[in-house]
Design an enzyme around this catalytic site. Structure first.
Site, short mmCIF file in Angstrom:
data_model
loop_
_atom_site.label_atom_id
_atom_site.label_comp_id
_atom_site.label_asym_id
_atom_site.label_seq_id
_atom_site.Cartn_x
_atom_site.Cartn_y
_atom_site.Cartn_z
NE ARG A 1 30.56 19.53 62.99
CZ ARG A 1 30.84 18.27 63.34
NH1 ARG A 1 31.44 17.46 62.49
NH2 ARG A 1 30.50 17.81 64.52
CG HIS B 1 33.89 21.95 66.20
ND1 HIS B 1 33.58 20.80 66.89
CD2 HIS B 1 32.78 22.25 65.48
CE1 HIS B 1 32.35 20.42 66.61
NE2 HIS B 1 31.84 21.29 65.74
CG ASN C 1 36.30 18.79 68.41
OD1 ASN C 1 35.37 19.46 67.99
ND2 ASN C 1 37.15 19.24 69.31
CD GLU D 1 40.84 22.46 71.56
OE1 GLU D 1 40.20 22.81 70.54
OE2 GLU D 1 41.67 23.19 72.12
CG HIS E 1 19.26 23.20 67.39
ND1 HIS E 1 19.06 24.37 66.68
CD2 HIS E 1 18.23 23.11 68.25
CE1 HIS E 1 17.96 24.94 67.11
NE2 HIS E 1 17.43 24.20 68.07
#
Length: 189
Positions: free
Chosen positions: A65, A69, A94, A88, A184
């Site tokens: 993941r 990102h 995050n 970020e 999603h």
């Protein structure tokens, strides 16, 4: 004769250019990039990921993941690892990322073995790759597929309460709902 010589010269130039482009391309990125400058780079990252996975199996999807990102914002540049205010790393999407300790551990080991050679971007990419390999296999394929079973899936037009009930029935909480629905929605957009 002149024409044949021109064709040979053209082919030779084309071949040399093709080889130089391939060579230059591998200078940027290629499999085995660190084979000469830090031959143990990939094995160091792999063993680090495995060690962390043994104590915490959730690190595997966390690393994948994190890599996603990182890629999604500025490309595969490890900018998601940069500390500081308004980076970020501190952005809402995050805040739930996991696996920073794996990257830090691998970086420490790589700096001891090959100081200043392996980029954090490559460490993150290798760690994500290696984490996927660690996902256990042995699942069985389904033999039944019924449209009616999808009623258990939360729908984007359903109320939050209805979605929370469906998540709760699967042992998931409101935070899981927000995380998955948010991801999603970002994929759809």
């Amino acid at each position: 004769m002149e024409r044949a010589r021109l064709i040979q010269t053209s082919l030779l130039v084309f071949l040399l250019l093709s080889l130089s482009v391939s060579y230059v391309h591998c200078q940027a990125t290629c499999v085995g990039f660190y084979s000469k400058s830090c031959p143990r780079a990939e094995s160091i990252v792999r063993s680090t990921v495995q060690a962390h996975f043994q104590s915490n199996p959730t690190v595997a999807p966390g690393l994948l993941r994190m890599h996603f990102h990182d890629c999604f914002v500025q490309g595969y540049d490890a900018s998601v690892l940069i500390d500081g205010p308004n980076t970020e790393k501190t952005a809402g999407p995050n805040l739930g990322l996991r696996g920073y300790e794996v990257i830090d551990d691998a970086k420490t080991q790589l700096e001891a073995a090959c100081p200043g050679v392996v980029s954090c971007a490559d460490i993150l990419a290798l760690a994500a790759r290696d984490s996927v390999i660690l996902v256990p296999t042995g699942r069985k394929d389904g033999r039944v597929s019924l449209a009616s079973d999808t009623t258990y899936l939360p729908g984007f037009t359903e109320s939050i309460d209805a979605q929370k009930k469906k998540f709760s029935a699967k042992g998931l909480n409101a935070r899981d709902l927000v995380t998955l629905v948010d991801k999603h929605q970002r994929v759809i957009i």
